[in-house]
Design a protein around this motif. Structure first.
Motif, PDB file in Angstrom:
ATOM      1  N   UNK A 115      41.562  11.964 -44.577  1.00  0.00           N
ATOM      2  CA  UNK A 115      41.747  11.256 -43.317  1.00  0.00           C
ATOM      3  C   UNK A 115      40.451  11.067 -42.522  1.00  0.00           C
ATOM      4  N   UNK A 116      39.658  12.112 -42.399  1.00  0.00           N
ATOM      5  CA  UNK A 116      38.431  12.008 -41.607  1.00  0.00           C
ATOM      6  C   UNK A 116      37.383  11.167 -42.332  1.00  0.00           C
ATOM      7  N   UNK A 117      37.168  11.450 -43.616  1.00  0.00           N
ATOM      8  CA  UNK A 117      36.188  10.687 -44.399  1.00  0.00           C
ATOM      9  C   UNK A 117      36.784   9.433 -45.024  1.00  0.00           C
ATOM     10  N   UNK A 118      38.090   9.397 -45.208  1.00  0.00           N
ATOM     11  CA  UNK A 118      38.716   8.244 -45.847  1.00  0.00           C
ATOM     12  C   UNK A 118      38.535   8.234 -47.349  1.00  0.00           C
ATOM     13  N   UNK A 119      38.333   9.413 -47.943  1.00  0.00           N
ATOM     14  CA  UNK A 119      38.139   9.515 -49.396  1.00  0.00           C
ATOM     15  C   UNK A 119      39.476   9.315 -50.116  1.00  0.00           C
ATOM     16  N   UNK A 120      39.436   8.584 -51.207  1.00  0.00           N
ATOM     17  CA  UNK A 120      40.618   8.362 -52.024  1.00  0.00           C
ATOM     18  C   UNK A 120      40.869   9.592 -52.887  1.00  0.00           C
ATOM     19  N   UNK A 121      42.120  10.029 -52.889  1.00  0.00           N
ATOM     20  CA  UNK A 121      42.496  11.184 -53.697  1.00  0.00           C
ATOM     21  C   UNK A 121      42.739  10.761 -55.135  1.00  0.00           C
ATOM     22  N   UNK A 122      42.286  11.615 -56.050  1.00  0.00           N
ATOM     23  CA  UNK A 122      42.539  11.410 -57.477  1.00  0.00           C
ATOM     24  C   UNK A 122      43.580  12.400 -57.958  1.00  0.00           C
ATOM     25  N   UNK A 123      43.292  13.010 -59.102  1.00  0.00           N
ATOM     26  CA  UNK A 123      44.220  14.001 -59.650  1.00  0.00           C
ATOM     27  C   UNK A 123      44.253  15.233 -58.761  1.00  0.00           C
ATOM     28  N   UNK A 124      45.349  16.001 -58.904  1.00  0.00           N
ATOM     29  CA  UNK A 124      45.464  17.230 -58.123  1.00  0.00           C
ATOM     30  C   UNK A 124      46.460  18.165 -58.782  1.00  0.00           C
ATOM     31  N   UNK A 125      46.428  19.399 -58.325  1.00  0.00           N
ATOM     32  CA  UNK A 125      47.426  20.390 -58.713  1.00  0.00           C
ATOM     33  C   UNK A 125      47.721  21.206 -57.462  1.00  0.00           C
ATOM     34  N   UNK A 163      28.017   3.695 -39.762  1.00  0.00           N
ATOM     35  CA  UNK A 163      29.480   3.571 -39.735  1.00  0.00           C
ATOM     36  C   UNK A 163      30.148   4.940 -39.890  1.00  0.00           C
ATOM     37  N   UNK A 164      29.600   5.765 -40.792  1.00  0.00           N
ATOM     38  CA  UNK A 164      30.162   7.101 -40.979  1.00  0.00           C
ATOM     39  C   UNK A 164      30.014   7.928 -39.703  1.00  0.00           C
ATOM     40  N   UNK A 165      28.859   7.904 -39.077  1.00  0.00           N
ATOM     41  CA  UNK A 165      28.647   8.656 -37.838  1.00  0.00           C
ATOM     42  C   UNK A 165      29.669   8.229 -36.787  1.00  0.00           C
ATOM     43  N   UNK A 166      29.919   6.933 -36.668  1.00  0.00           N
ATOM     44  CA  UNK A 166      30.908   6.439 -35.702  1.00  0.00           C
ATOM     45  C   UNK A 166      32.322   6.877 -36.086  1.00  0.00           C
ATOM     46  N   UNK A 219      20.259   8.972 -44.340  1.00  0.00           N
ATOM     47  CA  UNK A 219      19.911   7.608 -44.742  1.00  0.00           C
ATOM     48  C   UNK A 219      18.432   7.397 -44.464  1.00  0.00           C
ATOM     49  N   UNK A 220      17.817   6.564 -45.268  1.00  0.00           N
ATOM     50  CA  UNK A 220      16.411   6.211 -45.123  1.00  0.00           C
ATOM     51  C   UNK A 220      16.312   4.708 -44.907  1.00  0.00           C
ATOM     52  N   UNK A 221      15.477   4.298 -43.953  1.00  0.00           N
ATOM     53  CA  UNK A 221      15.206   2.857 -43.822  1.00  0.00           C
ATOM     54  C   UNK A 221      14.476   2.386 -45.062  1.00  0.00           C
ATOM     55  N   UNK A 222      13.633   3.276 -45.644  1.00  0.00           N
ATOM     56  CA  UNK A 222      12.898   2.989 -46.875  1.00  0.00           C
ATOM     57  C   UNK A 222      13.319   4.034 -47.915  1.00  0.00           C
ATOM     58  N   UNK A 223      14.279   3.691 -48.768  1.00  0.00           N
ATOM     59  CA  UNK A 223      14.796   4.635 -49.765  1.00  0.00           C
ATOM     60  C   UNK A 223      13.682   5.113 -50.700  1.00  0.00           C
ATOM     61  N   UNK A 224      12.590   4.385 -50.772  1.00  0.00           N
ATOM     62  CA  UNK A 224      11.441   4.809 -51.576  1.00  0.00           C
ATOM     63  C   UNK A 224      10.803   6.090 -51.044  1.00  0.00           C
TER      64      UNK A 224
END
Length: 141
Positions: free
Chosen positions: A24-34, A87-90, A131-136
């Motif tokens: 819910x908070x991150x919005x991650x899709x759930x896969x398999x579970x037990x 977007x994540x921070x917001x 995050x980096x403005x310059x990923x390099x």
């Protein structure tokens, strides 16, 4: 840059609370579970939360000073694109997440300048997103 997805399994002492947090908070899709574990698509990577007793690092994390902040150790997270990080921070603010280190730009004007934020999941696992403005400059020194 082409990367392979990582797989990370972490301990959680409250599977239901952690499941809710990552979905819910991150919005991650759930896969398999037990009854003891749940897979999530964590920004294209496989994160598995496993029911386990509370670990010492979940009680009180050790910290190291980085650019004037106490960074919790251990921690994990993902390097995102700048706009995705914003977007994540917001999203996290909208969910009223309590940050360990508020979203900000570290090493401003220096090599390796980056946006970063730290938070804890409900079980005390520390996460960092940057995050980096310059990923390099990801590995610049």
């Amino acid at each position: 840059m082409s990367l392979s997805p990582f797989h990370l399994a972490i301990p959680v002492h409250d599977l239901a609370a952690a499941r809710h947090f990552y979905a819910e908070v991150f919005g991650c899709t759930e896969g398999r579970s037990s009854a003891q574990w749940v897979d999530f698509d964590f920004f294209g990577h496989q994160l598995v939360i496993h029911q386990a007793p509370k670990m010492p690092h979940q009680e009180a994390a050790h910290t190291n000073a980085v650019d004037g902040h106490d960074v919790p150790v251990p921690h994990f997270g993902v390097v995102l694109g700048w706009e995705e990080w914003e977007r994540l921070a917001e999203r996290l603010r909208a969910h009223e997440v309590r940050f360990v280190i508020e979203p900000h730009v570290r090493f401003q004007g220096q090599v390796g300048e980056q946006a970063t934020l730290f938070l804890l999941d409900p079980c005390g696992n520390a996460l960092e997103f940057k995050a980096f403005k310059d990923i390099g400059q990801l590995f610049a020194h």
